[in-house]
Design a protein around this motif. Structure first.
Motif, PDB file in Angstrom:
ATOM      1  N   VAL A 193       8.119  15.733   4.717  1.00  0.00           N
ATOM      2  CA  VAL A 193       7.349  14.582   5.208  1.00  0.00           C
ATOM      3  C   VAL A 193       5.995  15.083   5.708  1.00  0.00           C
ATOM      4  O   VAL A 193       5.913  16.154   6.313  1.00  0.00           O
ATOM      5  N   ARG A 194       4.956  14.331   5.398  1.00  0.00           N
ATOM      6  CA  ARG A 194       3.596  14.814   5.682  1.00  0.00           C
ATOM      7  C   ARG A 194       2.765  13.725   6.327  1.00  0.00           C
ATOM      8  O   ARG A 194       2.705  12.597   5.824  1.00  0.00           O
ATOM      9  N   VAL A 195       2.096  14.085   7.410  1.00  0.00           N
ATOM     10  CA  VAL A 195       1.215  13.144   8.088  1.00  0.00           C
ATOM     11  C   VAL A 195       0.132  12.655   7.125  1.00  0.00           C
ATOM     12  O   VAL A 195      -0.156  11.463   7.026  1.00  0.00           O
ATOM     13  N   GLU A 196      -0.427  13.601   6.368  1.00  0.00           N
ATOM     14  CA  GLU A 196      -1.605  13.252   5.566  1.00  0.00           C
ATOM     15  C   GLU A 196      -1.305  12.296   4.418  1.00  0.00           C
ATOM     16  O   GLU A 196      -2.172  11.519   4.021  1.00  0.00           O
ATOM     17  N   ASP A 197      -0.073  12.295   3.883  1.00  0.00           N
ATOM     18  CA  ASP A 197       0.189  11.351   2.770  1.00  0.00           C
ATOM     19  C   ASP A 197       0.853  10.054   3.243  1.00  0.00           C
ATOM     20  O   ASP A 197       1.141   9.160   2.442  1.00  0.00           O
ATOM     21  N   GLY A 198       1.112   9.953   4.549  1.00  0.00           N
ATOM     22  CA  GLY A 198       1.663   8.699   5.070  1.00  0.00           C
ATOM     23  C   GLY A 198       3.185   8.624   5.048  1.00  0.00           C
ATOM     24  O   GLY A 198       3.756   7.563   5.303  1.00  0.00           O
ATOM     25  N   SER A 199       3.867   9.745   4.795  1.00  0.00           N
ATOM     26  CA  SER A 199       5.332   9.697   4.857  1.00  0.00           C
ATOM     27  C   SER A 199       5.838   9.936   6.275  1.00  0.00           C
ATOM     28  O   SER A 199       7.045  10.006   6.530  1.00  0.00           O
ATOM     29  N   VAL A 200       4.895  10.078   7.210  1.00  0.00           N
ATOM     30  CA  VAL A 200       5.230  10.067   8.640  1.00  0.00           C
ATOM     31  C   VAL A 200       4.425   8.931   9.270  1.00  0.00           C
ATOM     32  O   VAL A 200       3.227   8.814   9.010  1.00  0.00           O
ATOM     33  N   ALA A 201       5.086   8.090  10.059  1.00  0.00           N
ATOM     34  CA  ALA A 201       4.371   7.038  10.791  1.00  0.00           C
ATOM     35  C   ALA A 201       4.710   7.153  12.271  1.00  0.00           C
ATOM     36  O   ALA A 201       5.733   7.734  12.644  1.00  0.00           O
ATOM     37  N   PHE A 202       3.838   6.616  13.096  1.00  0.00           N
ATOM     38  CA  PHE A 202       3.994   6.676  14.556  1.00  0.00           C
ATOM     39  C   PHE A 202       3.878   5.252  15.079  1.00  0.00           C
ATOM     40  O   PHE A 202       3.100   4.469  14.534  1.00  0.00           O
ATOM     41  N   GLY A 203       4.597   4.949  16.164  1.00  0.00           N
ATOM     42  CA  GLY A 203       4.403   3.604  16.684  1.00  0.00           C
ATOM     43  C   GLY A 203       5.333   3.257  17.819  1.00  0.00           C
ATOM     44  O   GLY A 203       5.973   4.135  18.428  1.00  0.00           O
ATOM     45  N   SER A 204       5.376   1.964  18.079  1.00  0.00           N
ATOM     46  CA  SER A 204       6.252   1.449  19.107  1.00  0.00           C
ATOM     47  C   SER A 204       6.982   0.234  18.554  1.00  0.00           C
ATOM     48  O   SER A 204       6.370  -0.822  18.345  1.00  0.00           O
ATOM     49  N   ALA A 205       8.270   0.415  18.297  1.00  0.00           N
ATOM     50  CA  ALA A 205       9.052  -0.700  17.763  1.00  0.00           C
ATOM     51  C   ALA A 205       9.117  -1.819  18.804  1.00  0.00           C
ATOM     52  O   ALA A 205       9.089  -2.997  18.472  1.00  0.00           O
ATOM     53  N   TYR A 206       9.165  -1.429  20.054  1.00  0.00           N
ATOM     54  CA  TYR A 206       9.273  -2.433  21.126  1.00  0.00           C
ATOM     55  C   TYR A 206       8.009  -3.285  21.194  1.00  0.00           C
ATOM     56  O   TYR A 206       8.065  -4.492  21.406  1.00  0.00           O
ATOM     57  N   HIS A 207       6.858  -2.644  21.011  1.00  0.00           N
ATOM     58  CA  HIS A 207       5.589  -3.379  21.095  1.00  0.00           C
ATOM     59  C   HIS A 207       5.043  -3.775  19.719  1.00  0.00           C
ATOM     60  O   HIS A 207       3.904  -4.221  19.600  1.00  0.00           O
ATOM     61  N   ASN A 208       5.854  -3.565  18.694  1.00  0.00           N
ATOM     62  CA  ASN A 208       5.604  -4.094  17.344  1.00  0.00           C
ATOM     63  C   ASN A 208       4.388  -3.526  16.593  1.00  0.00           C
ATOM     64  O   ASN A 208       3.826  -4.203  15.742  1.00  0.00           O
ATOM     65  N   TRP A 209       3.954  -2.302  16.904  1.00  0.00           N
ATOM     66  CA  TRP A 209       2.840  -1.727  16.148  1.00  0.00           C
ATOM     67  C   TRP A 209       3.222  -0.355  15.586  1.00  0.00           C
ATOM     68  O   TRP A 209       4.147   0.296  16.090  1.00  0.00           O
ATOM     69  N   ALA A 210       2.525   0.031  14.537  1.00  0.00           N
ATOM     70  CA  ALA A 210       2.722   1.376  13.969  1.00  0.00           C
ATOM     71  C   ALA A 210       1.481   1.778  13.191  1.00  0.00           C
ATOM     72  O   ALA A 210       0.665   0.936  12.809  1.00  0.00           O
ATOM     73  N   ILE A 211       1.378   3.065  12.965  1.00  0.00           N
ATOM     74  CA  ILE A 211       0.196   3.593  12.283  1.00  0.00           C
ATOM     75  C   ILE A 211       0.596   4.814  11.453  1.00  0.00           C
ATOM     76  O   ILE A 211       1.521   5.527  11.830  1.00  0.00           O
ATOM     77  N   ASN A 212      -0.036   4.980  10.320  1.00  0.00           N
ATOM     78  CA  ASN A 212       0.060   6.251   9.599  1.00  0.00           C
ATOM     79  C   ASN A 212      -1.309   6.517   8.973  1.00  0.00           C
ATOM     80  O   ASN A 212      -2.215   5.683   9.101  1.00  0.00           O
ATOM     81  N   VAL A 213      -1.475   7.651   8.355  1.00  0.00           N
ATOM     82  CA  VAL A 213      -2.824   8.029   7.920  1.00  0.00           C
ATOM     83  C   VAL A 213      -3.447   7.024   6.938  1.00  0.00           C
ATOM     84  O   VAL A 213      -4.584   6.601   7.136  1.00  0.00           O
ATOM     85  N   PRO A 214      -2.705   6.574   5.893  1.00  0.00           N
ATOM     86  CA  PRO A 214      -3.334   5.593   4.996  1.00  0.00           C
ATOM     87  C   PRO A 214      -3.803   4.330   5.728  1.00  0.00           C
ATOM     88  O   PRO A 214      -4.876   3.799   5.433  1.00  0.00           O
ATOM     89  N   ILE A 215      -3.024   3.878   6.707  1.00  0.00           N
ATOM     90  CA  ILE A 215      -3.413   2.665   7.449  1.00  0.00           C
ATOM     91  C   ILE A 215      -4.592   2.978   8.382  1.00  0.00           C
ATOM     92  O   ILE A 215      -5.470   2.138   8.601  1.00  0.00           O
ATOM     93  N   MET A 216      -4.629   4.178   8.924  1.00  0.00           N
ATOM     94  CA  MET A 216      -5.776   4.571   9.754  1.00  0.00           C
ATOM     95  C   MET A 216      -7.057   4.494   8.930  1.00  0.00           C
ATOM     96  O   MET A 216      -8.082   4.008   9.383  1.00  0.00           O
ATOM     97  N   GLN A 217      -6.958   4.981   7.689  1.00  0.00           N
ATOM     98  CA  GLN A 217      -8.142   4.965   6.826  1.00  0.00           C
ATOM     99  C   GLN A 217      -8.534   3.538   6.450  1.00  0.00           C
ATOM    100  O   GLN A 217      -9.702   3.188   6.434  1.00  0.00           O
ATOM    101  N   GLU A 218      -7.519   2.722   6.205  1.00  0.00           N
ATOM    102  CA  GLU A 218      -7.772   1.336   5.803  1.00  0.00           C
ATOM    103  C   GLU A 218      -8.373   0.518   6.945  1.00  0.00           C
ATOM    104  O   GLU A 218      -9.265  -0.294   6.747  1.00  0.00           O
ATOM    105  N   THR A 219      -7.859   0.730   8.161  1.00  0.00           N
ATOM    106  CA  THR A 219      -8.247  -0.130   9.288  1.00  0.00           C
ATOM    107  C   THR A 219      -9.306   0.510  10.193  1.00  0.00           C
ATOM    108  O   THR A 219      -9.836  -0.150  11.083  1.00  0.00           O
ATOM    109  N   GLU A 220      -9.543   1.806   9.975  1.00  0.00           N
ATOM    110  CA  GLU A 220     -10.452   2.571  10.844  1.00  0.00           C
ATOM    111  C   GLU A 220      -9.992   2.603  12.297  1.00  0.00           C
ATOM    112  O   GLU A 220     -10.798   2.718  13.216  1.00  0.00           O
ATOM    113  N   ILE A 221      -8.671   2.482  12.492  1.00  0.00           N
ATOM    114  CA  ILE A 221      -8.111   2.683  13.833  1.00  0.00           C
ATOM    115  C   ILE A 221      -7.701   4.150  13.925  1.00  0.00           C
ATOM    116  O   ILE A 221      -7.040   4.655  13.010  1.00  0.00           O
ATOM    117  N   ASN A 222      -8.107   4.836  14.986  1.00  0.00           N
ATOM    118  CA  ASN A 222      -7.700   6.237  15.119  1.00  0.00           C
ATOM    119  C   ASN A 222      -6.828   6.431  16.364  1.00  0.00           C
ATOM    120  O   ASN A 222      -6.553   5.486  17.104  1.00  0.00           O
TER     121      ASN A 222
END
Ligand code: GDP
Length: 396
Positions: A193-222
């Motif tokens: 699993v690799r952070v850079e290809d998006g097979s790892v995601a980070f987030g909070s299931a309780y607060h309903n958000w998540a992020i991975n590298v492809p989405i960071m690039q798409e949304t410009e959220i860092n």
């Protein structure tokens, strides 16, 4: 047509397009957030209201589970998700995280092709995470990683950006070490699993958000933004910008295999029959027109309908009213109904083709592990379900 009816008709259509199917399980150590995450996926598919995701334990419908507050029986749900202009049928199997129910995890893994491994960022990889990941890999089920409860690292543990990153690196390295040890030889590297290809995601299931590298690039959220959203108590806005179900689903669709891809490498390890035979080729190709091959992964009792067997259709098509043969017990039976799951509900569909998870009503005397085929065609049984109860190697 109601939204529910639309979903049902879409499920019936997508069942015949294996490239748009993902059979997945979510596996985790107890309390790491598996149920909360599953609820989020259901909310994303419009099956429960989004306000309730994180609250309403939709998959824990069994009374015993409600009473004990833990997931016991693997509950199954099929849903339709849209991703990059395509619709996908996601067959999700909820699996227990408690140590006593490891056998159910093994069975669930036989039905799916991919697994979302949920790890709590605060606790890191725990013994049961190792065990469930091992169970997945042993069944040639490909993993992706979801690091949950990131909000707690920021708001409770008050970690700074470097400490946060160090935590993630440690969790990812441990998971990859296990994958290296347990994945099929030719897939050990591919399945890291690799952070850079998006097979790892980070987030909070309780607060309903998540992020991975492809989405960071798409949304410009860092990561800095995430830090600030959490600190400023503004996770609701973060959830609007990067909803967890979209990130998770993107990861599932991009990185977990469809049944036709998966069966080509899984069938040789879970079935020891002649791969060149008609049955073997039907399974390897996920062909709905060849001989029937179903593996029963679970049996439960429905108050009204009686015995319900859940299984994975590997070859051919299971039809309502057809006569089937149980390879292990040499029994035969005429099945009353076939269908797919939607939470505790079953939706009858008349036919369920190869590559799908089926609910069979009236499969009397079926047991988990049993192989089902057409009458008059005794096929080689699937390999037995071997349950790993203890981690063999501890990864620090
Ligand atoms: P499961 O045993 O893996 O199914 O875990 P649950 O989904 O039941 O979650 C266990 C507990 O952790 C519950 O109290 C959840 O509300 C809480 N929880 C789950 N995800 C998160 C998260 O991302 N952040 C925080 N702060 N709590 C969470």
């Amino acid at each position: 047509m109601s939204r529910r009816d639309k979903m049902i008709s879409k499920i019936k259509e997508l069942m015949y397009q294996p490239e748009f199917i993902r059979n997945i399980g979510i596996v985790a150590h107890i309390d790491h957030g598996k149920t909360t995450l599953s609820d989020n996926l259901l909310a994303g598919a419009g099956m429960i209201s989004s306000e309730l995701a994180g609250d309403q334990r939709f998959l824990d419908f069994d009374e015993q589970e409600q009473a004990r507050g833990i997931t016991i029986d693997a509950a199954n749900v099929s849903m339709v998700h849209e991703y990059h202009d395509n619709e996908y049928l996601i067959n999700l199997i909820d699996t227990p995280g408690h140590v006593d129910f490891g056998g159910d995890v093994t069975r669930a893994m036989r039905a799916v092709d991919g697994a979302v491994v949920v790890v709590c960022a605060v606790e890191g990889i725990m013994p049961q995470t190792e065990t469930v990941l091992r169970q997945a890999l042993k069944e040639n089920v490909r993993p992706v990683l979801f690091i949950n409860k990131v909000d707690r690292l920021i708001n409770e543990l008050k970690l700074d950006a470097t400490e946060l990153q160090n935590r993630f690196v440690k969790v990812i390295a441990s998971a990859n070490k296990l994958i290296k040890n347990m994945a099929p030889e030719e897939l050990k590297d591919k399945w890291q699993v690799r952070v850079e290809d998006g097979s790892v995601a980070f987030g909070s299931a309780y607060h309903n958000w998540a992020i991975n590298v492809p989405i960071m690039q798409e949304t410009e959220i860092n990561f800095n933004d995430i830090y600030n959203y959490c600190k400023d108590d503004n996770q609701k806005e973060l959830a609007d910008r990067v909803p967890i179900h979209q990130v998770l689903l993107g990861m599932v669709v991009e990185h977990l295999p469809s049944p036709d891809i998966s069966q080509a490498y899984r069938v040789p390890t879970i079935w020891s029959g002649d791969l060149e035979s008609e049955e073997g080729q039907t399974m390897i190709k996920t062909d709905p027109d060849g001989p029937l091959a179903v593996m029963v992964t679970d049996v439960s009792i429905d108050k009204h309908a009686g015995e319900i067997a859940t299984g994975r259709v590997y070859g051919g098509t299971l039809e309502k009213g057809s006569e089937i043969f149980f390879v292990g017990s040499h029994g035969k039976n005429r099945i009353q109904q076939v269908g797919v799951y939607m939470g505790p509900e079953r939706i009858n569909t008349d036919k369920v083709p190869a590559g799908n998870i089926v609910a069979i009503t009236g499969a009397k005397n079926a047991v988990a592990g049993e192989t089902i085929c057409d009458i008059g065609r005794k096929i080689q049984a699937f390999e037995g379900l071997e349950h790993i109860s203890e981690p063999v190697v501890t990864v620090a």
